[in-house]
Each structure stands twice: as C-alpha cells, then as structure tokens.
Design an enzyme around this catalytic site. Structure first.
Site, mmCIF file in Angstrom:
data_model
loop_
_atom_site.group_PDB
_atom_site.id
_atom_site.type_symbol
_atom_site.label_atom_id
_atom_site.label_comp_id
_atom_site.label_asym_id
_atom_site.label_seq_id
_atom_site.Cartn_x
_atom_site.Cartn_y
_atom_site.Cartn_z
ATOM 1 C CB SER A 77 -0.938 0.011 1.217
ATOM 2 O OG SER A 77 -0.204 0.122 2.417
ATOM 3 C CE LYS A 147 -2.679 2.314 4.932
ATOM 4 N NZ LYS A 147 -2.563 1.437 3.750
#
Length: 298
Positions: A77, A147
C-alpha cells in the site's frame, strides 16, 4: 692492622650493614605478606554471560519503548516508497515531547477502528515473540498500519475526479504516488471525498492510491476515517533492511508550500479592515462640506 680492617670497616659503616640487613629482612617479609594475600578469582565468562544478556535485554526494551522500534512492511500500500518486506525504524522519542504528526510524514499507528479486521495474521514462534517483545525484530502480534499523513487538525482534504488531491484548496504535486496511479480514485466507496480534519486527528493515505485501504475507505467507522493522534506510534525515519533498500524517509517538497488553513479570526479581521476603511472614507467625505461651509460663513 689487617684484623682491624674488617672491624674498622664495620664501624665506618655500621648503619649501612644494619640497613642492608633490615632491608633484606623487610623485603623478604614483604614478599611473604604478598604471597599470603588471597588472590581474587576472575569471574568465569559463562557466569558473566547471563548478566550481559540481561543488561542487553533491558537496554533493548528501553530503546524499543522510548527511542526507536523496527517494523515490517506487510503490504504494497505504500509502494514505491516502501516495498513489502522492508524493515523501517520508527522514531518514538519525539512524541514523548509533545510533537504531533505533520503533513507528508510516513507514520506507524495502531489500528484505530478495526481496519485490519479479517486480515490474516502470522502466528509467531516463541523466539519471535521474545525478540518482538524487546524490539529486536518486528512484533507479529501488534496490529499496526503505516501510511502518509495528508491532513492535520483544521485541514480540509478533498478529492474530485482523478485529482489532484487538494489540501485547503491547494493542489498537491505528489511525485511519491505509485507510477500509473492517479492521486484520486473514481469510485463510490470513498475515492471521492471532502473532509475537514478535527482536533486531535489526522487523515492518512497510502502512496499506492489504487491499492490502499486508508482513511478514504473507513469514513463510516467511529472516527470517520480519521486516525487519533493518540494512536500514532511514531514517524518512520529510515528503511533499515534490506541493505540494498537503505534510505531515509524525508517529508516531500510538495508539503513545503504554505498549506495551512487561515484561522477564522484572521479571515474575519481581513474582511473587516476594508469595510472599516470604506466606512471611514465615507464619513470624512460626508463631513467635509459641512466644515468648509461653516468656515466660509465664519
């Protein structure tokens, strides 16, 4: 005469003979004392080894708790910034001094509201559990995510169409987005959004925009997709493993521009100044003829 010689010699230096004798006696006595002292036995290496291991474990645990911790990247991701299998070192010290995440930082945070529910987890063996607990290797039991911070408290973050991503109305140039991805995704499950980040929260997105279940896709949870700052473990500062992937993780230049939202008070003041000046000019223009007329009449 000859017989007196030795006697004379003895009387000429009686102290020397006595001193020599005494010195000899003292020397031998000293040697005797030294020999009689108990010698210190050196501690066996194998007896010291557990102590050394204990100290090392305590230091490792303190480092993990307060300074730096290693984390493993479990997915794609964050490509291409991070690859699956990378090990990153996370700075845990600065949050202890009240530092909060800033835009552009790559952060590790605890699962805020079941984001990892249903994801497979590896069962660690006993050695992995111990090493993970003391921070010598990533913990397999902790449910953490990584993230990039896009919005902080007070920011309005927006995606329309394929992008660009906007923060407080300003478009971001995002060179870190995975090649072939668009900054925003066109879908009905969260790709299109406009949110304002509340106090104590951050908005996060993965660099692999088309392969990241980030804040966009959890807007229905209790935090509305936001991550509480209290759940942030720290900032990832370096890719430490494998050696061929070693690199730092700086804040991209795109976040150097002034992205801050203007405070309502400042906006109100900025709007009030022109109004006050216009009103003042109008009053002066209205009063000027009266003053002139009065002066002429006088």
């Amino acid at each position: 005469m000859n017989s007196e010689g030795p006697a004379g010699s003895g009387s000429d230096s009686p102290d020397g003979d006595a001193t020599d004798g005494e010195n000899g006696a003292r020397t031998s006595a000293g040697d005797g004392d030294q020999d009689e002292r108990p010698r210190k036995k050196q501690r066996s290496f194998w007896k010291e080894l557990p102590i050394l291991i204990g100290i090392a474990l305590v230091l490792a645990l303190l480092i993990k708790t307060f300074l730096v911790q290693a984390f493993s990247i479990p997915s794609d991701s964050m490509q291409n910034t991070l690859q699956e299998g990378d090990r990153v070192l996370v700075d845990k010290l600065t949050p202890w001094f009240g530092s909060e995440p800033e835009r552009g930082e790559v952060v590790v945070f605890h699962d805020p509201a079941g984001w990892l529910d249903g994801e497979p987890t590896l069962e660690p063996n006993a050695v992995q559990r111990v090493l993970g607990w003391i921070g010598l290797m990533p913990s397999a039991e902790e449910k953490d995510l990584i993230k990039r911070v896009v919005g902080v408290a007070g920011d309005t973050v927006e995606c329309k169409g394929t992008g660009p991503l906007r923060v407080n109305g300003k478009a971001l140039n995002e060179p870190y987005v995975y090649p072939g991805n668009t900054p925003c995704t066109v879908d009905d499950t969260g790709g299109q959004f406009k949110v304002k980040v509340p106090e104590g929260k951050i908005w996060v997105m993965g660099d692999h925009r088309q392969n990241s279940l980030d804040s966009r896709y959890h807007q229905n949870d209790k935090n509305k997709g936001m991550v509480p700052v209290s759940q942030v473990v720290g900032r990832a500062i370096v890719v430490a493993w494998p050696p061929t992937r070693w690199s730092t993780l700086p804040v991209p230049d795109t976040f150097d521009q002034n992205l801050s939202a203007a405070a309502p008070g400042a906006l109100g003041l900025a709007g009030a100044v022109p109004l006050v000046l216009w009103r003042r000019r109008r009053l002066l223009a209205t009063e000027s003829p009266r003053v002139s007329g009065t002066g002429t009449a006088g």
